[in-house]
Scaffold this motif. Structure first.
Motif, PDB file in Angstrom:
ATOM      1  N   GLY A 138       0.610  -1.161   0.113  1.00  0.00           N
ATOM      2  CA  GLY A 138       0.112   0.001   0.070  1.00  0.00           C
ATOM      3  C   GLY A 138       0.862   1.393  -0.045  1.00  0.00           C
ATOM      4  N   THR A 139       0.358   2.358  -0.400  1.00  0.00           N
ATOM      5  CA  THR A 139       0.913   3.756  -0.705  1.00  0.00           C
ATOM      6  C   THR A 139       0.425   4.994  -0.019  1.00  0.00           C
ATOM      7  OG1 THR A 139       0.004   3.804  -2.769  1.00  0.00           O
ATOM      8  CG2 THR A 139       2.056   2.801  -2.843  1.00  0.00           C
ATOM      9  N   THR A 140      -0.200   4.702   1.000  1.00  0.00           N
ATOM     10  CA  THR A 140      -0.864   5.775   1.816  1.00  0.00           C
ATOM     11  C   THR A 140      -0.138   6.032   3.089  1.00  0.00           C
ATOM     12  OG1 THR A 140      -2.162   4.352   2.871  1.00  0.00           O
ATOM     13  CG2 THR A 140      -3.147   5.257   0.841  1.00  0.00           C
ATOM     14  N   GLY A 141       1.000   6.514   2.925  1.00  0.00           N
ATOM     15  CA  GLY A 141       2.005   6.945   4.034  1.00  0.00           C
ATOM     16  C   GLY A 141       2.490   5.477   4.569  1.00  0.00           C
ATOM     17  N   LYS A 142       2.140   5.346   5.842  1.00  0.00           N
ATOM     18  CA  LYS A 142       2.648   4.171   6.434  1.00  0.00           C
ATOM     19  C   LYS A 142       2.241   2.770   6.136  1.00  0.00           C
ATOM     20  CE  LYS A 142       3.643   6.616  10.707  1.00  0.00           C
ATOM     21  NZ  LYS A 142       3.131   6.840  12.109  1.00  0.00           N
ATOM     22  N   ARG A 143       3.204   1.944   5.718  1.00  0.00           N
ATOM     23  CA  ARG A 143       2.544   0.600   5.248  1.00  0.00           C
ATOM     24  C   ARG A 143       1.919  -0.167   6.455  1.00  0.00           C
ATOM     25  NH1 ARG A 143       5.057  -0.275   0.404  1.00  0.00           N
ATOM     26  NH2 ARG A 143       6.635   0.896  -0.111  1.00  0.00           N
ATOM     27  N   LYS A 144       1.244  -1.277   6.062  1.00  0.00           N
ATOM     28  CA  LYS A 144       0.574  -2.071   6.818  1.00  0.00           C
ATOM     29  C   LYS A 144       1.610  -3.237   7.098  1.00  0.00           C
ATOM     30  CE  LYS A 144      -2.814  -2.515   4.002  1.00  0.00           C
ATOM     31  NZ  LYS A 144      -3.835  -2.886   3.219  1.00  0.00           N
ATOM     32  N   VAL A 145       2.215  -3.421   8.320  1.00  0.00           N
ATOM     33  CA  VAL A 145       3.172  -4.132   8.483  1.00  0.00           C
ATOM     34  C   VAL A 145       2.478  -5.157   9.309  1.00  0.00           C
ATOM     35  CG1 VAL A 145       5.436  -4.553   9.719  1.00  0.00           C
ATOM     36  CG2 VAL A 145       4.904  -2.423   8.411  1.00  0.00           C
ATOM     37  N   LEU A 146       2.927  -6.351   9.396  1.00  0.00           N
ATOM     38  CA  LEU A 146       2.495  -7.579  10.130  1.00  0.00           C
ATOM     39  C   LEU A 146       3.638  -8.404  10.634  1.00  0.00           C
ATOM     40  CD1 LEU A 146      -0.623  -7.844  10.700  1.00  0.00           C
ATOM     41  CD2 LEU A 146      -0.134  -6.743   8.619  1.00  0.00           C
ATOM     42  N   CYS A 147       3.540  -8.735  11.869  1.00  0.00           N
ATOM     43  CA  CYS A 147       4.699  -9.497  12.504  1.00  0.00           C
ATOM     44  C   CYS A 147       4.066 -11.156  12.702  1.00  0.00           C
ATOM     45  CB  CYS A 147       4.871  -8.874  14.048  1.00  0.00           C
ATOM     46  SG  CYS A 147       3.721  -8.884  15.089  1.00  0.00           S
ATOM     47  N   TYR A 148       5.062 -12.086  12.596  1.00  0.00           N
ATOM     48  CA  TYR A 148       5.035 -13.302  12.635  1.00  0.00           C
ATOM     49  C   TYR A 148       5.832 -14.174  13.732  1.00  0.00           C
ATOM     50  CZ  TYR A 148       3.133 -12.404   7.911  1.00  0.00           C
ATOM     51  OH  TYR A 148       2.415 -12.009   6.784  1.00  0.00           O
ATOM     52  N   THR A 149       5.216 -15.147  14.274  1.00  0.00           N
ATOM     53  CA  THR A 149       6.003 -16.012  15.065  1.00  0.00           C
ATOM     54  C   THR A 149       6.359 -17.118  14.224  1.00  0.00           C
ATOM     55  OG1 THR A 149       4.016 -17.130  15.696  1.00  0.00           O
ATOM     56  CG2 THR A 149       4.686 -15.443  17.351  1.00  0.00           C
ATOM     57  N   GLN A 150       7.050 -18.232  14.789  1.00  0.00           N
ATOM     58  CA  GLN A 150       7.815 -19.253  14.019  1.00  0.00           C
ATOM     59  C   GLN A 150       6.504 -20.185  13.646  1.00  0.00           C
ATOM     60  OE1 GLN A 150      10.729 -19.912  12.588  1.00  0.00           O
ATOM     61  NE2 GLN A 150       9.287 -21.187  11.321  1.00  0.00           N
ATOM     62  N   LYS A 151       5.504 -20.170  14.523  1.00  0.00           N
ATOM     63  CA  LYS A 151       4.251 -20.946  14.190  1.00  0.00           C
ATOM     64  C   LYS A 151       3.232 -20.541  13.121  1.00  0.00           C
ATOM     65  CE  LYS A 151      -0.089 -22.893  16.235  1.00  0.00           C
ATOM     66  NZ  LYS A 151      -1.149 -22.539  14.900  1.00  0.00           N
ATOM     67  N   ASP A 152       3.507 -19.025  13.133  1.00  0.00           N
ATOM     68  CA  ASP A 152       2.636 -18.469  12.046  1.00  0.00           C
ATOM     69  C   ASP A 152       3.066 -18.844  10.649  1.00  0.00           C
ATOM     70  OD1 ASP A 152       0.983 -17.043  13.830  1.00  0.00           O
ATOM     71  OD2 ASP A 152       2.112 -15.177  13.770  1.00  0.00           O
ATOM     72  N   LEU A 153       4.391 -18.727  10.628  1.00  0.00           N
ATOM     73  CA  LEU A 153       5.175 -19.018   9.313  1.00  0.00           C
ATOM     74  C   LEU A 153       4.971 -20.675   8.806  1.00  0.00           C
ATOM     75  CD1 LEU A 153       8.608 -16.922   9.880  1.00  0.00           C
ATOM     76  CD2 LEU A 153       6.346 -16.385   8.478  1.00  0.00           C
ATOM     77  N   ASP A 154       5.320 -21.404   9.852  1.00  0.00           N
ATOM     78  CA  ASP A 154       4.659 -22.960   9.916  1.00  0.00           C
ATOM     79  C   ASP A 154       3.242 -23.044   9.135  1.00  0.00           C
ATOM     80  OD1 ASP A 154       7.325 -23.446  10.642  1.00  0.00           O
ATOM     81  OD2 ASP A 154       6.713 -24.091  12.505  1.00  0.00           O
ATOM     82  N   ASP A 155       2.302 -22.339   9.752  1.00  0.00           N
ATOM     83  CA  ASP A 155       0.941 -22.426   9.346  1.00  0.00           C
ATOM     84  C   ASP A 155       0.837 -22.112   7.932  1.00  0.00           C
ATOM     85  OD1 ASP A 155       0.386 -23.668  11.738  1.00  0.00           O
ATOM     86  OD2 ASP A 155      -0.782 -21.832  12.491  1.00  0.00           O
ATOM     87  N   TRP A 156       1.453 -21.009   7.610  1.00  0.00           N
ATOM     88  CA  TRP A 156       1.322 -20.369   6.326  1.00  0.00           C
ATOM     89  C   TRP A 156       2.096 -21.376   5.337  1.00  0.00           C
ATOM     90  CZ3 TRP A 156       4.790 -15.721   4.819  1.00  0.00           C
ATOM     91  CH2 TRP A 156       4.309 -14.958   3.254  1.00  0.00           C
ATOM     92  N   THR A 157       3.126 -21.855   5.561  1.00  0.00           N
ATOM     93  CA  THR A 157       3.712 -22.659   4.715  1.00  0.00           C
ATOM     94  C   THR A 157       2.824 -24.054   4.405  1.00  0.00           C
ATOM     95  OG1 THR A 157       5.876 -21.989   5.588  1.00  0.00           O
ATOM     96  CG2 THR A 157       5.724 -24.011   4.389  1.00  0.00           C
ATOM     97  N   HIS A 158       2.067 -24.338   5.493  1.00  0.00           N
ATOM     98  CA  HIS A 158       1.407 -25.783   5.281  1.00  0.00           C
ATOM     99  C   HIS A 158       0.370 -25.469   4.704  1.00  0.00           C
ATOM    100  CE1 HIS A 158      -0.501 -29.396   6.841  1.00  0.00           C
ATOM    101  NE2 HIS A 158      -1.596 -28.652   6.756  1.00  0.00           N
ATOM    102  N   PHE A 159      -0.618 -24.329   4.570  1.00  0.00           N
ATOM    103  CA  PHE A 159      -1.573 -24.147   3.873  1.00  0.00           C
ATOM    104  C   PHE A 159      -1.487 -23.533   2.476  1.00  0.00           C
ATOM    105  CE2 PHE A 159      -2.384 -20.161   6.578  1.00  0.00           C
ATOM    106  CZ  PHE A 159      -2.006 -19.118   5.484  1.00  0.00           C
ATOM    107  N   PHE A 160      -0.133 -23.216   2.195  1.00  0.00           N
ATOM    108  CA  PHE A 160       0.108 -22.576   1.099  1.00  0.00           C
ATOM    109  C   PHE A 160       0.525 -24.139   0.189  1.00  0.00           C
ATOM    110  CE2 PHE A 160       1.536 -18.627  -1.436  1.00  0.00           C
ATOM    111  CZ  PHE A 160       1.570 -19.384  -2.462  1.00  0.00           C
TER     112      PHE A 160
END
Length: 696
Positions: free
Chosen positions: A353-375
């Protein structure tokens, strides 16, 4: 095209074939796999009329052709590249090729055109056109044998042991050519001892042993299914050849580098909608408590809504929870919605996005593992296997796209080719050199590539059979055009957004009429964008999501602004996972241009900072008919009293600021003050004509 029924063959008193049944459909590549003496070459000789069958029948296009002479079979559209090449050693390369078209009695002009087609496919033969065939290397002789067969313009090409006696690199080259021929529409019956090679290059296969077919089916199943591999190819055939039927018959050259192929399953085990709802309720209760305890932002919102964790007793209580918006993420920059201690955060990603500050999200290792799994689940639903080569042409870095596509690809066991976006020449080179079978990109990038593939005339030289695309809307006509220009590739629309892990939160299924979304990772609501009340099932509205197990930055009723609808009932593909329609548009005025999210308000901010420009403007988005490239044209009023002579300097400064701040290039047109229409209501500023037909 070809049907063989109960075929038998003898050499004197010795029987070589025992009641074979086999079919080859038009455009298919069918493999015959077996050890020496299994009867593979005998079968091809029976087809060509070189050996007369002792029983059964052979039908070509429904016509009985058993026992016909070889020249007659050639004229009917069959051609054989024989085992051992059998080139005429004392004739030149060119003379060998001319013999391939002899049975057709072609005029000199057609014969010359045929040779040029062969030379275009085998450049090494053109370099050696006057050289004696006997002086060629083994690989070059194999190319000559295949080229000689192609001179007969076959509808069905018979290839007998094309890799026999060749070095691995030359074998790679020969099989790349076989893939190209198949892509060009040539029907191929491939005889090969090397099972891994043959099965990887074919659509379906027949496994022969001692003159009999011992198994047949889809090649990917035979090669990838662990039970079939153990039974017919042998999981440990290198050390114990007798562990498989083919190994016991003497086939010992099977080498499969990924022993656990197709053993992973990324689909959920829910047997019913009720089971999914129980899972969702438990996940919703966990998310609300996790957000309450870990995020001061959410605790304040939940307290104000009168919705503490203990009040969530059913899925109906979801409606009691407050909405979260993109503005909440920007206001909470740089760690919005954070619900875990910093030491548990292992990565951040940001939206484009380009409306000033970006939308930033943080991830734990479990979040990354879940994301990898459903991808990986997305790839599985699209039919991607460990045999595939996945060329990833989306952005890497702080954006989520590249990492998501690559992690999921590696999780499923496929070969990743992480090229990144743009650089068309390199994309084309890698498609040709690596023979990528899956191409991942935005919709507009896929169209751009399709046009370039068509312009260069290389659709039959690439191996892409699947395109996974996302980030942008696409119409039916656009999808059809991309598929056709890619040589018939199958398209899969993938969904996702940075706030909800990233891409991969759902994908189109093989029925191609819906998006399956991962209801075990998030709850999807459809609400009226104005009233924010739920709409009846099946009606269009704004997608709202609530995560069920996201730790770093959980989402509670997050307004995605995407417009879609829930599709009720069970999909005909058999998946029990819920589904929605393809994204129809946005409930806000966000523009998606060449992969970048642009808000008209950001353009307004830029223009207001350029002295000499007025406040009225229009954004015109178009798509070039030929190239598929998106274009943006800004029509802007000069400020009151500003002379037209200042237009060049104003255009130069506006172009510079747009490029600097939005990272895109636009055409600028300045008009007189007061020439753009005014309205008592909100003026229409965006005119998007890129998609003109239906998207779903």
């Amino acid at each position: 095209m070809l049907r063989i029924a109960n075929l038998t063959a003898h050499y004197g008193a010795a029987q070589a074939l025992f009641g074979l049944d086999l079919e080859v459909g038009k455009g298919e590549t069918v493999a015959l796999v077996g050890a020496n003496g299994a009867g593979k070459s005998t079968l091809l000789k029976c087809l060509m009329g070189l050996v007369k069958p002792s029983g059964g029948e052979i039908r070509l296009d429904g016509e009985l052709v058993s026992g016909r002479p070889p020249a007659w079979m050639v004229r009917r559209g069959l051609a054989l590249s024989p085992e051992g090449r059998e080139v005429f050693a004392h004739l030149s390369v060119e003379e060998n090729l001319e013999l391939g078209g002899l049975a057709l009695k072609l005029p000199k002009k057609e014969l010359a055109a045929g040779k040029q087609e062969v030379f275009a496919r085998f450049p090494k033969l053109q370099e050696r056109r006057a050289q004696l065939a006997g002086t060629l290397s083994g690989g070059e002789q194999q190319m000559l044998a295949m080229g000689r067969a192609l001179m007969a313009r076959p509808r069905l090409l018979l290839l007998d042991e094309p890799s026999l006696g060749l070095a691995p690199l030359i074998t790679d080259e020969i099989f790349a050519i076989i893939h190209q021929l198949a892509r060009a529409g040539t029907t191929i019956l491939l005889v090969e001892q090397n099972a891994a090679r043959a099965l990887s290059a074919s659509d379906k296969a027949y496994l022969l042993a001692n003159g009999r077919i011992v198994e047949h089916g889809a090649s990917a199943d035979l090669l990838g299914d662990p039970a079939l591999r153990a039974a017919f190819l042998g999981a440990a055939s290198h050390d114990n050849p007798a562990a498989s039927r083919l190994g016991a018959a003497g086939l010992t050259n099977i080498r499969l580098e990924k022993p656990d192929m197709r053993q992973q399953n990324f689909m959920p085990a829910f047997a019913s909608e009720e089971a999914l709802q129980r899972h969702q309720l438990a996940g919703l209760q966990w998310t609300v408590r996790h957000a309450w305890e870990g995020s001061s932002f959410y605790r304040e919102r939940l307290e104000a809504a009168g919705a503490p964790p203990e009040s969530i007793r059913s899925l109906e209580d979801l409606r009691r929870l407050p909405f979260t918006t993109a503005d909440d993420l920007r206001e909470g920059y740089p760690f919005p919605l954070r619900a875990v201690p910093f030491e548990q955060i292992v990565r951040v990603h940001a939206s484009s996005g380009t409306t000033g500050k970006r939308k930033v999200l943080c991830y734990t290792q479990k979040d990354l593992d879940d994301w990898t799994h459903f991808f990986a689940r997305c790839y599985q639903m699209a039919g991607v296997t460990p045999l595939d080569r996945v060329q990833i042409a989306v952005g890497y870095g702080v954006w989520t796209a590249g990492m998501g596509f690559q992690l999921g690809c590696e999780k499923i066991g496929a070969l990743a080719v992480p090229v990144g976006p743009g650089n068309i020449d390199m994309q084309i080179q890698f498609l040709l050199d690596f023979q990528s079978t899956v191409f991942c990109s935005t919709a507009s990038m896929a169209l751009l590539m399709a046009e370039e593939i068509h312009r260069r005339g290389i659709a039959d030289k690439i191996a892409v059979n699947k395109i996974i695309y996302g980030s942008e809307r696409s119409s039916r006509s656009m999808r059809q055009k991309v598929s056709e220009l890619f040589g018939g590739a199958e398209l899969f629309d993938i969904t996702g957004l940075t706030e909800l892990y990233g891409p991969g939160t759902g994908i189109e299924c093989p029925e191609h009429d819906c998006i399956h979304y991962w209801g075990d990772y998030y709850i999807l609501e459809i609400v009226d964008p104005q009233t924010l009340q739920p709409v009846p099932e099946g009606e269009w509205g704004e997608m709202v999501v609530t995560t069920l197990c996201k730790e770093g930055a959980p989402l509670i009723r997050y307004r995605t602004r995407d417009i879609t609808r829930i599709i009720p009932g069970t999909c005909s593909c058999g998946s029990p996972l819920p589904r929605h329609s393809r994204i129809k548009g946005r409930s806000d005025d966000t523009i998606k241009f060449r992969g970048v999210n642009i808000y008209p308000s950001s353009i307004d901010t830029i223009l207001s900072a350029v002295p000499g420009l007025g406040s009225e403007y229009q954004i015109h988005l178009t798509r070039e008919e030929g190239s598929g490239r998106d274009n943006m044209r800004l029509v802007i009023e000069r400020a009151q009293g500003v002379a037209a002579s200042r237009s060049p300097e104003l255009i130069h400064e506006t172009l510079h600021q747009i490029k600097k701040q939005l990272l895109v290039t636009a055409a600028i047109e300045l008009v007189d003050y007061g020439s753009l229409p005014r309205s008592e209501r909100k003026s229409q500023r965006v005119f998007d004509s890129r998609i003109q037909d239906e998207i779903v």
